[in-house]
Write a protein that holds these residues in place. Structure first.
Motif, mmCIF file in Angstrom:
data_model
loop_
_atom_site.group_PDB
_atom_site.id
_atom_site.type_symbol
_atom_site.label_atom_id
_atom_site.label_comp_id
_atom_site.label_asym_id
_atom_site.label_seq_id
_atom_site.Cartn_x
_atom_site.Cartn_y
_atom_site.Cartn_z
ATOM 1 N N UNK A 6 0.842 -1.197 0.000
ATOM 2 C CA UNK A 6 0.000 0.000 0.000
ATOM 3 C C UNK A 6 0.882 1.253 0.000
ATOM 4 N N UNK A 7 0.394 2.358 -0.564
ATOM 5 C CA UNK A 7 1.171 3.605 -0.614
ATOM 6 C C UNK A 7 1.063 4.389 0.692
ATOM 7 N N UNK A 8 1.786 3.933 1.705
ATOM 8 C CA UNK A 8 1.641 4.537 3.038
ATOM 9 C C UNK A 8 2.107 5.981 3.079
ATOM 10 N N UNK A 9 3.092 6.324 2.263
ATOM 11 C CA UNK A 9 3.523 7.718 2.219
ATOM 12 C C UNK A 9 2.425 8.635 1.730
ATOM 13 N N UNK A 10 1.717 8.221 0.687
ATOM 14 C CA UNK A 10 0.618 9.029 0.158
ATOM 15 C C UNK A 10 -0.522 9.117 1.154
ATOM 16 N N UNK A 11 -0.818 8.015 1.836
ATOM 17 C CA UNK A 11 -1.872 8.021 2.850
ATOM 18 C C UNK A 11 -1.505 8.984 3.979
ATOM 19 N N UNK A 12 -0.239 8.932 4.410
ATOM 20 C CA UNK A 12 0.214 9.817 5.490
ATOM 21 C C UNK A 12 0.102 11.285 5.081
ATOM 22 N N UNK A 13 0.434 11.596 3.833
ATOM 23 C CA UNK A 13 0.338 12.983 3.370
ATOM 24 C C UNK A 13 -1.090 13.490 3.456
ATOM 25 N N UNK A 14 -2.056 12.696 3.014
ATOM 26 C CA UNK A 14 -3.450 13.142 3.074
ATOM 27 C C UNK A 14 -3.896 13.337 4.518
ATOM 28 N N UNK A 15 -3.418 12.471 5.424
ATOM 29 C CA UNK A 15 -3.782 12.608 6.833
ATOM 30 C C UNK A 15 -3.213 13.894 7.429
ATOM 31 N N UNK A 16 -1.971 14.224 7.072
ATOM 32 C CA UNK A 16 -1.338 15.435 7.595
ATOM 33 C C UNK A 16 -2.055 16.689 7.103
ATOM 34 N N UNK A 17 -2.329 16.748 5.800
ATOM 35 C CA UNK A 17 -2.983 17.934 5.236
ATOM 36 C C UNK A 17 -4.402 18.076 5.771
ATOM 37 N N UNK A 18 -5.184 16.990 5.690
ATOM 38 C CA UNK A 18 -6.568 17.048 6.165
ATOM 39 C C UNK A 18 -6.628 17.305 7.663
ATOM 40 N N UNK A 19 -5.721 16.700 8.435
ATOM 41 C CA UNK A 19 -5.698 16.910 9.874
ATOM 42 C C UNK A 19 -5.347 18.336 10.245
#
Length: 486
Positions: free
Chosen positions: A356-369
């Motif tokens: 899974x693309x965990x880096x991309x998932x983490x980026x969306x979490x950081x921005x949205x959070x």
């Protein structure tokens, strides 16, 4: 890097055979049922109904209900075009890949830019709304905005963890959500229609004083169509995981269409039951009753239904959040794989047993959070308003690209095709999506503050300028790092 080589790098891989090696190490762990569950949860009948019901009644009266079938038909046209496109190019990133292959890498890049921002901002909206329902279900009252933001961050992190764990865990949660939403929406509609109807069906033709005749059609009803447009987006998410789906060329057109049709029918059915059972429409129109769904259910089914409704809402919003994040993370990963985004090495890395693309998932979490903690509520509303426009803009670009290719006579269908209906459906979808995009972005004096009324256009312009700068930086020679998979 020469311009031709640069274009090739941005264009990414050719149309592949799509086995697991061609997909860059992605595992094909989804089938028709799980792809349907993902798209169904993304659109979500609970989110689609609850998110627009009160505003729809205030805008156009009970007759706003007719906006649902209008929007559903328009979106089914778009879904037909997307079905042909995903069968031709079943690649990660859905609208990004389709636009890129139809017109070119630059066109695809800006489609992806709108899509990434629209969905990432939607994550903030879904987690923030879901947090309020979660606190209510837990019996917490009088909570501050900071407390709600912290709860929303917890909801967002839970969804991010589910996505990072991978397909099996995510699919299990989506199946639970699908079952809960089916029971909730079918149950609400059936019980209210059969046992608690307070109004005749004629109320569906009443604007309740919002306007009359042609003035109602060109004013309140157009506003209702714009509002209802938010209920039927997200079906393309099944296409965003295309390279993880077995027999994707045949499966994905069915999954997207079935999910959209199922959610549309459920939203209209449950909304009909609530409209005909509302105890006091006047209170809703005046703003006295800010939550007519909860009021109607409590009046008809008793106060004990309140907590059950809150739990159903938490499930619906959380599932939609997870599905939206799955879609946007794949779009980011696809752009990184094509070395068309900053930080491509990090964002384009696959990890874990399920790749899974965990880096991309983490980026969306950081921005949205981060957006959850913007203190000015009106600025926060302005940021979130672009989520809706982002969806429709990213839908419009590949549809218009399909029109262009068909007019040139160069369209070649995939395994699934609309046949002789392909051209008329594509042209009709283009008319619809342009109309609805303009309708949603049209500045309406509803907020009382000019920069909020013009918010969608302002945000589109600002993010467009930022996008142009980012595209310039990544398209320069020597600024396209290699992508690895570990």
């Amino acid at each position: 890097m020469t311009p031709s080589a640069q274009t090739a790098a941005l264009a990414g891989p050719p149309d592949p055979a799509l086995d697991t090696e061609a997909a860059g190490g992605l595992k094909q762990q989804y089938n028709l049922r799980s792809a349907f569950a993902l798209a169904f949860s993304d659109v979500s009948p609970i989110v689609g109904m609850y998110g627009v019901f009160a505003l729809g009644v205030i805008t156009a009266g009970p007759a706003f209900w007719w906006a649902f079938p209008v929007v559903l038909v328009g979106q089914l046209l778009v879904c037909g075009v997307f079905g042909e496109l995903v069968s031709r190019w079943p690649l990660q990133g859905s609208v990004y890949q389709w636009a890129r292959h139809l017109i070119g890498p630059r066109y695809g890049w800006f489609t992806n830019w709108a899509y990434m921002w629209g969905l990432t901002l939607a994550l903030s909206a879904l987690s923030f709304a879901g947090s309020g329902f979660l606190l209510g279900a837990l019996g917490v009252t009088g909570f501050s905005r900071t407390e709600q933001a912290l709860t929303a961050l917890g909801v967002l992190l839970f969804g991010s963890a589910a996505n990072m764990i991978g397909g099996r865990f995510l699919k299990a949660l989506l199946y639970v959500s699908l079952t809960a939403e089916l029971i909730a929406t079918l149950g609400i509609g059936t019980v209210l229609l059969l046992a608690h109807r307070s109004h005749s069906f004629s109320i569906l033709f009443s604007g309740e004083g919002t306007a009359h005749g042609s003035a109602w059609l060109t004013g309140p009803f157009l506003g209702a169509v714009a509002i209802a447009g938010w209920s039927f987006v997200g079906f393309e998410s099944a296409g965003s995981i295309a390279e993880e789906v077995k027999e994707s060329r045949r499966v994905l057109p069915k999954a997207m269409a079935l999910a959209l049709a199922a959610v549309g029918i459920l939203v209209m059915y449950a909304s009909l039951g609530i409209l005909l059972a509302m105890p006091d429409i006047g209170d809703v129109l005046s703003g006295k009753d800010a939550d007519p769904v909860a009021t109607t259910l409590e009046a008809g089914l008793g106060s004990a239904t309140g907590k059950a409704l809150l739990i159903a809402l938490v499930i619906g919003f959380a599932a939609s959040l997870m599905a939206v994040q799955a879609a946007v993370s794949r779009a980011i990963w696809a752009g990184a794989r094509d070395r068309a985004l900053p930080g491509a090495r990090f964002l384009g890395t696959l990890s874990g047993k399920e790749r899974v693309p965990r880096g991309a998932i983490a980026l969306t979490a950081v921005v949205a959070g981060s957006l959850l903690f913007i203190s000015a509520e009106k600025i926060y509303a302005l940021l979130l308003s672009f989520a809706n426009a982002g969806f429709y803009l990213s839908y419009a670009l590949p549809v218009l690209g399909a029109v262009y290719v068909r007019l040139r006579g160069t369209w070649e269908p995939g395994e699934w095709s609309l046949g002789r209906w392909g051209k008329p459906v594509t042209y009709a979808a283009a008319v619809w999506i342009v109309f609805e995009s303009v309708n949603i972005a049209w500045p309406r004096a509803v907020n009382g503050v000019w920069y909020l009324d013009w918010g969608l256009l302002i945000m589109t312009g600002v993010l467009g300028v930022i996008g142009a700068l980012v595209y310039w930086s990544v398209s320069r020679p020597g600024h396209m790092p290699s992508v690895t998979s570990k």
